[in-house]
Design a protein around this motif. Structure first.
Motif, PDB file in Angstrom:
ATOM      1  N   GLY A  23       1.054  -1.107  -0.194  1.00 44.62           N
ATOM      2  CA  GLY A  23      -0.076   0.579   0.694  1.00 44.62           C
ATOM      3  C   GLY A  23       0.830   1.341   0.422  1.00 44.62           C
ATOM      4  N   ILE A  24       0.751   2.730  -0.165  1.00 47.30           N
ATOM      5  CA  ILE A  24       1.097   3.304  -0.233  1.00 47.30           C
ATOM      6  C   ILE A  24       0.614   4.097   0.968  1.00 47.30           C
ATOM      7  CG2 ILE A  24      -1.375   4.885  -0.513  1.00 47.30           C
ATOM      8  CD1 ILE A  24       0.070   7.139  -2.379  1.00 47.30           C
ATOM      9  N   CYS A  25       2.705   4.473   1.006  1.00 50.96           N
ATOM     10  CA  CYS A  25       2.436   5.685   2.219  1.00 50.96           C
ATOM     11  C   CYS A  25       2.444   6.595   2.939  1.00 50.96           C
ATOM     12  CB  CYS A  25       4.215   5.253   2.622  1.00 50.96           C
ATOM     13  SG  CYS A  25       5.227   6.259   1.034  1.00 50.96           S
ATOM     14  N   GLU A  26       2.135   7.588   3.675  1.00 49.54           N
ATOM     15  CA  GLU A  26       1.371   8.885   4.243  1.00 49.54           C
ATOM     16  C   GLU A  26       2.132   9.803   3.129  1.00 49.54           C
ATOM     17  OE1 GLU A  26       1.061  11.781   7.916  1.00 49.54           O
ATOM     18  OE2 GLU A  26       1.706   9.920   7.923  1.00 49.54           O
ATOM     19  N   LYS A  27       3.276   9.838   3.564  1.00 47.31           N
ATOM     20  CA  LYS A  27       5.047  10.973   2.551  1.00 47.31           C
ATOM     21  C   LYS A  27       4.395  10.286   0.423  1.00 47.31           C
ATOM     22  CE  LYS A  27       9.270  11.613   0.543  1.00 47.31           C
ATOM     23  NZ  LYS A  27       9.149  10.963  -1.107  1.00 47.31           N
ATOM     24  N   ASP A  28       3.631   9.400  -0.100  1.00 43.01           N
ATOM     25  CA  ASP A  28       3.552   9.241  -0.626  1.00 43.01           C
ATOM     26  C   ASP A  28       2.149   9.970  -1.319  1.00 43.01           C
ATOM     27  OD1 ASP A  28       5.979   8.829  -1.311  1.00 43.01           O
ATOM     28  OD2 ASP A  28       5.103   6.679  -1.713  1.00 43.01           O
ATOM     29  N   LEU A  29       1.227  10.063  -0.293  1.00 43.87           N
ATOM     30  CA  LEU A  29      -0.611   9.861   0.152  1.00 43.87           C
ATOM     31  C   LEU A  29      -0.432  10.970  -0.469  1.00 43.87           C
ATOM     32  CD1 LEU A  29      -3.443   8.941  -1.137  1.00 43.87           C
ATOM     33  CD2 LEU A  29      -3.405   9.011   1.908  1.00 43.87           C
ATOM     34  N   LEU A  30       0.057  11.941   1.168  1.00 41.92           N
ATOM     35  CA  LEU A  30       0.778  13.145   0.557  1.00 41.92           C
ATOM     36  C   LEU A  30       0.611  14.520  -0.435  1.00 41.92           C
ATOM     37  CD1 LEU A  30       1.124  14.004   4.264  1.00 41.92           C
ATOM     38  CD2 LEU A  30      -1.146  14.370   3.253  1.00 41.92           C
ATOM     39  N   GLU A  31       1.471  13.980  -1.010  1.00 44.59           N
ATOM     40  CA  GLU A  31       2.128  14.449  -2.616  1.00 44.59           C
ATOM     41  C   GLU A  31       1.129  13.960  -3.422  1.00 44.59           C
ATOM     42  OE1 GLU A  31       5.830  12.848  -2.710  1.00 44.59           O
ATOM     43  OE2 GLU A  31       6.853  13.489  -1.078  1.00 44.59           O
ATOM     44  N   TYR A  32       0.670  12.584  -3.896  1.00 45.42           N
ATOM     45  CA  TYR A  32      -0.010  12.952  -4.195  1.00 45.42           C
ATOM     46  C   TYR A  32      -0.923  13.806  -4.805  1.00 45.42           C
ATOM     47  CZ  TYR A  32      -3.058  10.207  -8.019  1.00 45.42           C
ATOM     48  OH  TYR A  32      -4.394   9.762  -8.923  1.00 45.42           O
ATOM     49  N   VAL A  33      -2.446  13.414  -2.994  1.00 54.04           N
ATOM     50  CA  VAL A  33      -3.401  14.497  -3.260  1.00 54.04           C
ATOM     51  C   VAL A  33      -3.124  15.814  -3.153  1.00 54.04           C
ATOM     52  CG1 VAL A  33      -4.738  13.235  -1.938  1.00 54.04           C
ATOM     53  CG2 VAL A  33      -3.071  14.594  -0.578  1.00 54.04           C
ATOM     54  N   ALA A  34      -1.737  16.779  -3.478  1.00 50.46           N
ATOM     55  CA  ALA A  34      -1.264  17.786  -3.173  1.00 50.46           C
ATOM     56  C   ALA A  34      -1.005  18.373  -4.491  1.00 50.46           C
ATOM     57  CB  ALA A  34       0.135  17.983  -2.749  1.00 50.46           C
ATOM     58  N   LYS A  35      -0.673  17.538  -5.532  1.00 48.70           N
ATOM     59  CA  LYS A  35      -1.257  17.743  -6.568  1.00 48.70           C
ATOM     60  C   LYS A  35      -2.485  17.990  -7.595  1.00 48.70           C
ATOM     61  CE  LYS A  35       0.096  13.439  -8.472  1.00 48.70           C
ATOM     62  NZ  LYS A  35       0.294  12.144  -9.586  1.00 48.70           N
ATOM     63  N   TYR A  36      -3.793  17.708  -6.830  1.00 53.33           N
ATOM     64  CA  TYR A  36      -4.882  18.606  -6.851  1.00 53.33           C
ATOM     65  C   TYR A  36      -5.683  19.152  -5.675  1.00 53.33           C
ATOM     66  CZ  TYR A  36      -4.347  14.618  -9.493  1.00 53.33           C
ATOM     67  OH  TYR A  36      -4.414  13.256 -10.375  1.00 53.33           O
ATOM     68  N   GLY A  37      -4.999  19.840  -5.514  1.00 54.52           N
ATOM     69  CA  GLY A  37      -4.900  20.983  -4.175  1.00 54.52           C
ATOM     70  C   GLY A  37      -4.886  21.373  -3.198  1.00 54.52           C
ATOM     71  N   ASP A  38      -4.975  22.205  -2.660  1.00 62.58           N
ATOM     72  CA  ASP A  38      -4.186  22.314  -1.201  1.00 62.58           C
ATOM     73  C   ASP A  38      -5.079  21.692   0.548  1.00 62.58           C
ATOM     74  OD1 ASP A  38      -2.218  23.719   1.064  1.00 62.58           O
ATOM     75  OD2 ASP A  38      -4.070  25.218   1.087  1.00 62.58           O
ATOM     76  N   TYR A  39      -4.463  20.013   1.067  1.00 56.77           N
ATOM     77  CA  TYR A  39      -5.176  19.450   1.544  1.00 56.77           C
ATOM     78  C   TYR A  39      -4.879  19.149   3.248  1.00 56.77           C
ATOM     79  CZ  TYR A  39      -8.178  18.102  -2.713  1.00 56.77           C
ATOM     80  OH  TYR A  39      -9.756  18.607  -3.210  1.00 56.77           O
ATOM     81  N   SER A  40      -5.263  19.778   3.461  1.00 58.93           N
ATOM     82  CA  SER A  40      -4.873  19.609   4.753  1.00 58.93           C
ATOM     83  C   SER A  40      -4.487  17.907   5.562  1.00 58.93           C
ATOM     84  CB  SER A  40      -4.907  20.007   5.785  1.00 58.93           C
ATOM     85  OG  SER A  40      -6.112  19.613   6.669  1.00 58.93           O
ATOM     86  N   ARG A  41      -3.233  18.172   6.500  1.00 61.09           N
ATOM     87  CA  ARG A  41      -3.099  16.611   7.088  1.00 61.09           C
ATOM     88  C   ARG A  41      -4.307  16.050   7.129  1.00 61.09           C
ATOM     89  NH1 ARG A  41      -0.059  13.735  10.803  1.00 61.09           N
ATOM     90  NH2 ARG A  41       1.262  12.532   9.953  1.00 61.09           N
ATOM     91  N   GLU A  42      -4.899  16.780   8.626  1.00 59.93           N
ATOM     92  CA  GLU A  42      -5.846  16.215   9.075  1.00 59.93           C
ATOM     93  C   GLU A  42      -7.083  16.131   7.967  1.00 59.93           C
ATOM     94  OE1 GLU A  42      -3.840  18.821   9.690  1.00 59.93           O
ATOM     95  OE2 GLU A  42      -3.056  18.779  11.139  1.00 59.93           O
ATOM     96  N   ASN A  43      -6.877  16.782   6.875  1.00 56.05           N
ATOM     97  CA  ASN A  43      -8.561  16.636   5.926  1.00 56.05           C
ATOM     98  C   ASN A  43      -7.546  14.359   5.048  1.00 56.05           C
ATOM     99  OD1 ASN A  43     -10.068  18.143   6.440  1.00 56.05           O
ATOM    100  ND2 ASN A  43      -9.725  19.835   5.112  1.00 56.05           N
ATOM    101  N   VAL A  44      -6.738  14.522   4.876  1.00 58.53           N
ATOM    102  CA  VAL A  44      -6.552  13.314   4.802  1.00 58.53           C
ATOM    103  C   VAL A  44      -6.660  12.407   5.695  1.00 58.53           C
ATOM    104  CG1 VAL A  44      -4.580  12.055   3.167  1.00 58.53           C
ATOM    105  CG2 VAL A  44      -4.879  14.710   2.771  1.00 58.53           C
TER     106      VAL A  44
END
Length: 83
Positions: A23-44
């Motif tokens: 499975g995807i790690c936290e770092k990679d997931l946060l980087e992935y969703v950042a491509k689509y907008g400014d999502y906070s770690r709390e929202n993720v």
């Protein structure tokens, strides 16, 4: 907290695109969703928890002092592949 349905989509797509068998790690997931907008770690983290409740993913979140200490996104479940 409000569930952002666009973020739900991005989290699921990030997991599906990951080539990591565990499975995807936290770092990679946060980087992935950042491509689509400014999502906070709390929202993720909240999205990961809700997707786990729906049995779409195997991930979970460990919380400390009302903040996510670590996000374990995990993998898509069989059900998660079809939604």
């Amino acid at each position: 907290m409000k569930l952002d349905h666009d973020l739900v989509r991005y989290v699921l797509l990030g997991m599906e695109e990951s080539e990591n068998i565990k499975g995807i790690c936290e770092k990679d997931l946060l980087e992935y969703v950042a491509k689509y907008g400014d999502y906070s770690r709390e929202n993720v983290a909240y999205t990961v928890e809700k997707l786990n409740e729906a049995k779409f993913i195997t991930g979970n979140v460990k919380w400390a002092s009302n903040s996510p200490m670590i996000i374990f996104p995990g993998n898509l479940t069989y059900e998660g592949h079809f939604r």
